[in-house]
Design an enzyme around this catalytic site. Sequence first.
Site, PDB file in Angstrom:
ATOM      1  N   ARG A 143       0.862  -1.169   0.000  1.00  0.00           N
ATOM      2  CA  ARG A 143       0.000   0.000   0.000  1.00  0.00           C
ATOM      3  C   ARG A 143       0.903   1.225   0.000  1.00  0.00           C
ATOM      4  NH1 ARG A 143      -2.125  -3.559   3.978  1.00  0.00           N
ATOM      5  NH2 ARG A 143      -4.203  -4.369   3.430  1.00  0.00           N
ATOM      6  N   LYS A 167      -2.252  -3.295   8.205  1.00  0.00           N
ATOM      7  CA  LYS A 167      -3.461  -2.918   8.930  1.00  0.00           C
ATOM      8  C   LYS A 167      -3.715  -3.886  10.076  1.00  0.00           C
ATOM      9  CE  LYS A 167      -5.997  -0.644   5.163  1.00  0.00           C
ATOM     10  NZ  LYS A 167      -7.229  -0.672   4.339  1.00  0.00           N
ATOM     11  N   ARG A 240      -0.591  -1.847  -7.492  1.00  0.00           N
ATOM     12  CA  ARG A 240      -0.901  -2.952  -6.577  1.00  0.00           C
ATOM     13  C   ARG A 240      -1.902  -3.908  -7.215  1.00  0.00           C
ATOM     14  NH1 ARG A 240      -1.468  -4.173  -0.854  1.00  0.00           N
ATOM     15  NH2 ARG A 240      -3.636  -4.476  -0.232  1.00  0.00           N
TER      16      ARG A 240
END
Length: 299
Positions: A143, A167, A240
Amino acid sequence: MKLSEAIKQYRMYLRVSMGKSEHTVSGYTSDLKQYAQFLTDNTLVEQITLERIEDFFLSLYGIKKPSSINRMLSSVHGFHEFLALQYDINDPTVLLDIHRRKQPLPKTFHLSDVQILLDSFKDTDKDLFHKAIVSVLFASGLRVSECCGLEIHQCYMDERLFRILGKGDTERIIPGADWAFEALSQYMETVRPKWRRKATSYVFINSKGNQVTRQYIYTMLKYKSKECGIEPSINPHALRHTLATTLLEGGADLRYVQQMLGHKDISTTQIYTHIDSDRLHQAVDNLHPGARLKKEKNK
């Protein structure tokens, strides 16, 4: 309690009690500010009705992207859930019946476009810096926030691995391509030492010695795409997604892609990636029970 005050309390709760990042807190706050503007800041949260909430979301359709509306649904629901738990205020969103709009798949780029972009970088300090960023993003599927926050101790140069804390503080190990680590090594050895003005563990720093920002990377890719004649512009998310799609089309296991991208739930990976129609038809022809029955009949 006034809506404006309740939002301040929720922001404090997210930061202190939930330990959310500043980026996440900022995103929730931005959504709730728009919510408050629609309802007016002086509105008492006890008086917010389901009808008013529905009116707010209906006002967004045709103006906001589906992804933005879906995020706002989560923000508003989380906010009212907080008020119900902390202050015993009725949560009208439990009856909210606004269906999430389907989010279009992110655009992917042909590998030749990515190659054109990588080949466009020269041997200047700035271009070596940019090439290293693009190489790491595309080779690892990071990310953009993970790329900006990448620290030296997370890069295992000899093993060609990245150790990422994503995350929810979930850790994942990502193998990187040799060519990406070569670009990273060149930047680390020749450019970064010149630009470092103070002690910092961040890998990517600008010419002033500061940590690179998300906005800088987006702007750089937009400028370079235009320079290379690539339309629409390449962005970090598209890199990505292109990586994930290419891996799947090449036969990579879905769970491997899930691990690489750092998705907690494999259903996210299934939505985020797509399989081309030819491969899907081939899978159906080979694996569908009906196809097997047909083969048995022809024996």
